[in-house]
Design a protein around this motif. Sequence first.
Motif, PDB file in Angstrom:
ATOM      1  N   UNK A  46     -78.979 -93.558  12.938  1.00  0.00           N
ATOM      2  CA  UNK A  46     -78.180 -92.326  12.928  1.00  0.00           C
ATOM      3  C   UNK A  46     -76.742 -92.636  13.333  1.00  0.00           C
ATOM      4  N   UNK A  47     -75.818 -92.196  12.502  1.00  0.00           N
ATOM      5  CA  UNK A  47     -74.394 -92.281  12.811  1.00  0.00           C
ATOM      6  C   UNK A  47     -73.936 -90.891  13.195  1.00  0.00           C
ATOM      7  N   UNK A  48     -73.295 -90.779  14.352  1.00  0.00           N
ATOM      8  CA  UNK A  48     -72.751 -89.487  14.763  1.00  0.00           C
ATOM      9  C   UNK A  48     -71.297 -89.659  15.167  1.00  0.00           C
ATOM     10  N   UNK A  49     -70.535 -88.608  14.917  1.00  0.00           N
ATOM     11  CA  UNK A  49     -69.133 -88.597  15.281  1.00  0.00           C
ATOM     12  C   UNK A  49     -68.838 -87.211  15.836  1.00  0.00           C
ATOM     13  N   UNK A  50     -68.138 -87.154  16.947  1.00  0.00           N
ATOM     14  CA  UNK A  50     -67.758 -85.862  17.518  1.00  0.00           C
ATOM     15  C   UNK A  50     -66.261 -85.864  17.792  1.00  0.00           C
ATOM     16  N   UNK A  51     -65.636 -84.733  17.490  1.00  0.00           N
ATOM     17  CA  UNK A  51     -64.202 -84.559  17.673  1.00  0.00           C
ATOM     18  C   UNK A  51     -63.939 -83.283  18.451  1.00  0.00           C
ATOM     19  N   UNK A  52     -63.016 -83.355  19.411  1.00  0.00           N
ATOM     20  CA  UNK A  52     -62.595 -82.153  20.126  1.00  0.00           C
ATOM     21  C   UNK A  52     -61.079 -82.168  20.287  1.00  0.00           C
ATOM     22  N   UNK A  60     -59.642 -85.941  20.498  1.00  0.00           N
ATOM     23  CA  UNK A  60     -60.424 -87.054  21.019  1.00  0.00           C
ATOM     24  C   UNK A  60     -61.710 -87.149  20.208  1.00  0.00           C
ATOM     25  N   UNK A  61     -62.063 -88.379  19.835  1.00  0.00           N
ATOM     26  CA  UNK A  61     -63.273 -88.567  19.050  1.00  0.00           C
ATOM     27  C   UNK A  61     -64.162 -89.654  19.625  1.00  0.00           C
ATOM     28  N   UNK A  77     -64.437 -95.153  20.731  1.00  0.00           N
ATOM     29  CA  UNK A  77     -63.643 -94.034  21.242  1.00  0.00           C
ATOM     30  C   UNK A  77     -62.383 -93.940  20.395  1.00  0.00           C
ATOM     31  N   UNK A  78     -62.016 -92.728  20.005  1.00  0.00           N
ATOM     32  CA  UNK A  78     -60.896 -92.535  19.084  1.00  0.00           C
ATOM     33  C   UNK A  78     -59.947 -91.491  19.648  1.00  0.00           C
ATOM     34  N   UNK A  79     -58.667 -91.724  19.473  1.00  0.00           N
ATOM     35  CA  UNK A  79     -57.657 -90.729  19.799  1.00  0.00           C
ATOM     36  C   UNK A  79     -56.812 -90.524  18.539  1.00  0.00           C
ATOM     37  N   UNK A  80     -56.741 -89.280  18.109  1.00  0.00           N
ATOM     38  CA  UNK A  80     -55.878 -88.905  16.998  1.00  0.00           C
ATOM     39  C   UNK A  80     -54.746 -88.104  17.618  1.00  0.00           C
ATOM     40  N   UNK A  81     -53.537 -88.648  17.549  1.00  0.00           N
ATOM     41  CA  UNK A  81     -52.424 -87.982  18.227  1.00  0.00           C
ATOM     42  C   UNK A  81     -51.212 -87.889  17.315  1.00  0.00           C
TER      43      UNK A  81
END
Length: 159
Positions: A46-52, A60-61, A77-81
């Motif tokens: 299972x691949x899951x991705x969560x973004x807030x 933040x992902x 851990x991902x940061x979209x800025x």
Amino acid sequence: MKKTVSWLALSVLVVACQKEVSFDQNEIKKVEWLIGNWETQTEFGVLSESWKKINDSTFSGKSHFINNTKDTVHHESIVLSEKNEKLMYQTIIKGENDDEPISFPLVSLTENTLVFENKNNEYPQKITYIKKSPTSIVALISGRQQGKESNEEFTLIKK
């Protein structure tokens, strides 16, 4: 008449160049469709991705891949800025790049597609998100891997 045509051509060229070089302010607002919890089942796990949304300029992902034996084999851990009117995708993959962030600047944005690219990264060099519907996105990673073109595509469903 020649001066008018020249000024018109120059004006069109300047406007076209400006549009290609910089993105509009508040680009991050255009990709709020990414926010939420997403998941896909593959034959391997299972691949899951969560973004807030953290604030008006930062999302933040987290991305996890849990294999069929319930082991976490990938954690990211991902940061979209958005800084200076430009979107940046920064990822930290546990156990890679000395756990330091890898940056992927935005190279293309449409209403339903985000494309980030870092040609200097080992793999992937390109990360693409495509909104298929309000409850479905495609995450595509691509580039050269071991001397060959490679890509992996994941269709994720909103949970």
